[in-house]
Write a protein that holds these residues in place. Structure first.
Motif, PDB file in Angstrom:
ATOM      1  N   SER A 331       0.520  -1.099  -0.368  1.00  9.33           N
ATOM      2  CA  SER A 331      -0.072   0.097   0.459  1.00  9.33           C
ATOM      3  C   SER A 331       0.438   1.534   0.222  1.00  9.33           C
ATOM      4  O   SER A 331       0.764   1.781  -0.773  1.00  9.33           O
ATOM      5  CB  SER A 331      -1.039  -0.154   1.613  1.00  9.33           C
ATOM      6  OG  SER A 331      -1.804  -1.054   0.987  1.00  9.33           O
ATOM      7  N   ILE A 332       1.731   1.887   0.824  1.00  6.71           N
ATOM      8  CA  ILE A 332       2.880   2.783  -0.046  1.00  6.71           C
ATOM      9  C   ILE A 332       3.085   2.688  -0.516  1.00  6.71           C
ATOM     10  O   ILE A 332       3.442   3.810  -1.022  1.00  6.71           O
ATOM     11  CB  ILE A 332       3.815   2.352   1.704  1.00  6.71           C
ATOM     12  CG1 ILE A 332       3.560   2.007   3.088  1.00  6.71           C
ATOM     13  CG2 ILE A 332       5.146   3.340   1.484  1.00  6.71           C
ATOM     14  CD1 ILE A 332       4.238   1.887   3.293  1.00  6.71           C
ATOM     15  N   GLY A 333       3.599   1.684  -1.393  1.00  9.73           N
ATOM     16  CA  GLY A 333       4.243   1.279  -2.853  1.00  9.73           C
ATOM     17  C   GLY A 333       3.241   2.564  -3.196  1.00  9.73           C
ATOM     18  O   GLY A 333       3.440   2.965  -4.797  1.00  9.73           O
ATOM     19  N   LEU A 334       2.378   1.825  -3.906  1.00  9.84           N
ATOM     20  CA  LEU A 334       0.886   2.478  -4.400  1.00  9.84           C
ATOM     21  C   LEU A 334       0.581   3.677  -4.266  1.00  9.84           C
ATOM     22  O   LEU A 334      -0.793   4.586  -4.388  1.00  9.84           O
ATOM     23  CB  LEU A 334      -0.240   1.243  -4.035  1.00  9.84           C
ATOM     24  CG  LEU A 334       0.421  -0.046  -5.285  1.00  9.84           C
ATOM     25  CD1 LEU A 334      -0.842  -1.349  -5.004  1.00  9.84           C
ATOM     26  CD2 LEU A 334       0.942  -0.100  -6.410  1.00  9.84           C
ATOM     27  N   GLN A 339      -4.964   2.722   3.688  1.00 14.33           N
ATOM     28  CA  GLN A 339      -4.870   1.581   3.666  1.00 14.33           C
ATOM     29  C   GLN A 339      -3.503   0.906   5.184  1.00 14.33           C
ATOM     30  O   GLN A 339      -3.307  -0.063   5.128  1.00 14.33           O
ATOM     31  CB  GLN A 339      -5.189   0.712   3.285  1.00 14.33           C
ATOM     32  CG  GLN A 339      -5.101  -0.507   2.774  1.00 14.33           C
ATOM     33  CD  GLN A 339      -5.990  -0.847   3.432  1.00 14.33           C
ATOM     34  OE1 GLN A 339      -6.842  -0.987   3.073  1.00 14.33           O
ATOM     35  NE2 GLN A 339      -5.578  -2.029   4.545  1.00 14.33           N
ATOM     36  N   ALA A 340      -2.449   1.289   4.429  1.00 15.63           N
ATOM     37  CA  ALA A 340      -1.255   0.716   4.863  1.00 15.63           C
ATOM     38  C   ALA A 340      -1.115   1.326   6.666  1.00 15.63           C
ATOM     39  O   ALA A 340      -1.140   0.447   7.178  1.00 15.63           O
ATOM     40  CB  ALA A 340       0.368   1.131   4.290  1.00 15.63           C
ATOM     41  N   LEU A 363       8.268   0.054   8.912  1.00 16.46           N
ATOM     42  CA  LEU A 363       7.337   1.128   6.971  1.00 16.46           C
ATOM     43  C   LEU A 363       6.276   2.342   8.020  1.00 16.46           C
ATOM     44  O   LEU A 363       6.331   3.252   7.243  1.00 16.46           O
ATOM     45  CB  LEU A 363       6.488  -0.392   7.074  1.00 16.46           C
ATOM     46  CG  LEU A 363       6.713  -2.106   6.623  1.00 16.46           C
ATOM     47  CD1 LEU A 363       5.591  -2.292   6.395  1.00 16.46           C
ATOM     48  CD2 LEU A 363       7.159  -1.040   4.842  1.00 16.46           C
ATOM     49  N   ARG A 364       5.813   2.518   9.150  1.00 12.72           N
ATOM     50  CA  ARG A 364       5.347   3.300  10.040  1.00 12.72           C
ATOM     51  C   ARG A 364       6.671   4.613   9.841  1.00 12.72           C
ATOM     52  O   ARG A 364       5.261   5.707   9.438  1.00 12.72           O
ATOM     53  CB  ARG A 364       5.132   2.898  11.446  1.00 12.72           C
ATOM     54  CG  ARG A 364       3.714   3.778  12.376  1.00 12.72           C
ATOM     55  CD  ARG A 364       3.654   3.226  13.639  1.00 12.72           C
ATOM     56  NE  ARG A 364       3.298   2.379  13.457  1.00 12.72           N
ATOM     57  CZ  ARG A 364       1.842   2.521  13.215  1.00 12.72           C
ATOM     58  NH1 ARG A 364       0.890   3.628  12.798  1.00 12.72           N
ATOM     59  NH2 ARG A 364       0.962   1.249  13.612  1.00 12.72           N
ATOM     60  N   SER A 365       7.574   4.193   9.611  1.00 13.60           N
ATOM     61  CA  SER A 365       8.691   5.768   9.382  1.00 13.60           C
ATOM     62  C   SER A 365       8.423   6.099   8.304  1.00 13.60           C
ATOM     63  O   SER A 365       8.919   7.126   8.437  1.00 13.60           O
ATOM     64  CB  SER A 365       9.681   5.432  10.224  1.00 13.60           C
ATOM     65  OG  SER A 365      10.762   4.827   8.758  1.00 13.60           O
TER      66      SER A 365
END
Length: 368
Positions: A331-334, A339-340, A363-365
């Motif tokens: 989701s981060i990549g998109l 959502q992430a 990922l949260r960072s």
């Protein structure tokens, strides 16, 4: 009633008669006679119903002592630190009635063998097991643990024969099945090892034995061995691989780690995931990691299929930590930050393992 059940029932009924003879001869106390009579009567009834009697569980103190002793002994070969299972001394089909002599009775000899093995005198322990087998040639405890000590002594060919006899004597004896799986794996018989591991699972083994198998990575090693041996062949189902779904997924994870996508064998790993999904279309692990693999190609159609699989994994198992983790990554990549964040929040609520928690924090960072 099949022949094996009939033989087992006859064994326990004959044992009851032997108890009466021992009591009359003064070789057995009345209290012991009463307790053993109840036990053997129950086992005879179990055999009549078709239930196989399993080795009795030791008390917690003795079990812990045995496990600790053998963990110290098993520091050899490919698989180190494998287990010594249940304490011995319970009676199985093939044992003889032994009386109360702690030195010459079968239970007494088995205890002496344990003590010798725990003290590191493997040769003496093997010799004692041989004494047991002279009196009770099909004693599954003696066969299983003699076989295992022969493994530790480097006599794997002889050990394989002894352990084969052990599983014939007591097909439902977890220890014998596990030891034989180890020997077959060590000698390169991947298919045989996988079969023995499946038979081990079917015995409903005690938790502490299962946990030790897991901790040593035996399942993944056997699965990797089996997959590697079949890599040049066509396999379309888990039956072709001779593996359980979770074991196949663990092996595929070892073949390719999404955190190091340039390493390993992604093509073979993907083949394994595809096989798992044929038999288990909603297997969260296979969906997640095959989805990540496809998404990492960067090709539009593959990314779309990868996203579909990861979403399906979350739908199939909403509390699967890795499915949530990798959907957040995707989701981060998109650019789907809401959502992430939702997936990471849910993941944190699951109290995930340390490594997953660390990756979640990374990922949260990226969302800050």
């Amino acid at each position: 009633m099949d022949d094996s059940r009939g033989d087992e029932q006859e064994f326990w009924l004959a044992s009851l008669e032997d108890l009466d003879e021992e009591l009359a001869a003064g070789d057995l106390d009345p209290e012991d006679h009463q307790a053993l009579s109840r036990s053997y009567t129950r086992k005879a009834a179990d055999a009549l119903r078709g239930d196989r009697g399993e080795p009795e569980q030791p008390d917690g103190r003795r079990r812990g002592k045995l496990v600790a002793a053998v963990i110290g002994l098993v520091a050899v070969g490919i698989v180190a630190g494998i287990f010594l299972g249940r304490a011995v001394g319970s009676r199985h089909s093939g044992d003889t009635i032994t009386g109360n002599d702690a030195v010459t009775s079968v239970p007494g000899l088995l205890r002496n063998a344990e003590e010798s093995a725990a003290a590191g005198d493997l040769g003496e322990a093997i010799a004692i097991y041989d004494r047991v087998l002279e009196r009770s040639p099909s004693n599954p405890n003696a066969l299983a643990y003699k076989g295992w000590l022969l493994v530790l002594e480097g006599q794997e060919a002889e050990a394989a024969d002894v352990l084969a006899d052990a599983v014939v004597a007591a097909p439902g004896y977890s220890d014998a099945r596990a030891f034989r799986a180890i020997v077959l794996y060590r000698t390169g018989d991947c298919s045989g090892a996988a079969g023995e591991l499946g038979a081990f699972d079917a015995t409903d083994p005690p938790e502490f034995i299962s946990q030790l198998v897991e901790n040593q990575g035996l399942r993944t090693n056997i699965a990797l061995c089996q997959i590697a041996s079949l890599a040049g062949e066509q396999f379309e189902t888990l039956a072709d691989l001779g593996l359980a779904a979770d074991d196949a997924v663990a092996a595929a994870r070892a073949l390719w780690d999404p955190k190091s996508p340039s390493l390993g064998d992604p093509a073979l790993a993907l083949r394994v995931y595809q096989v798992v999904l044929v038999d288990h279309p909603r297997h969260a692990g296979a969906l997640t990691f095959s989805g990540v693999m496809l998404a990492q190609t960067g090709l539009d159609d593959q990314v779309a299929e990868g996203a579909r699989r990861i979403n399906q994994a979350v739908e199939a198992a909403p509390n699967h930590p890795e499915a949530r983790l990798w959907r957040a990554w995707l989701s981060i990549g998109l650019g789907q930050t809401d959502q992430a964040r939702a997936d990471l929040d849910h993941l944190d609520s699951l109290n995930p393992p340390d490594e997953i928690a660390r990756l979640s924090a990374d990922l949260r960072s990226r969302l800050s």
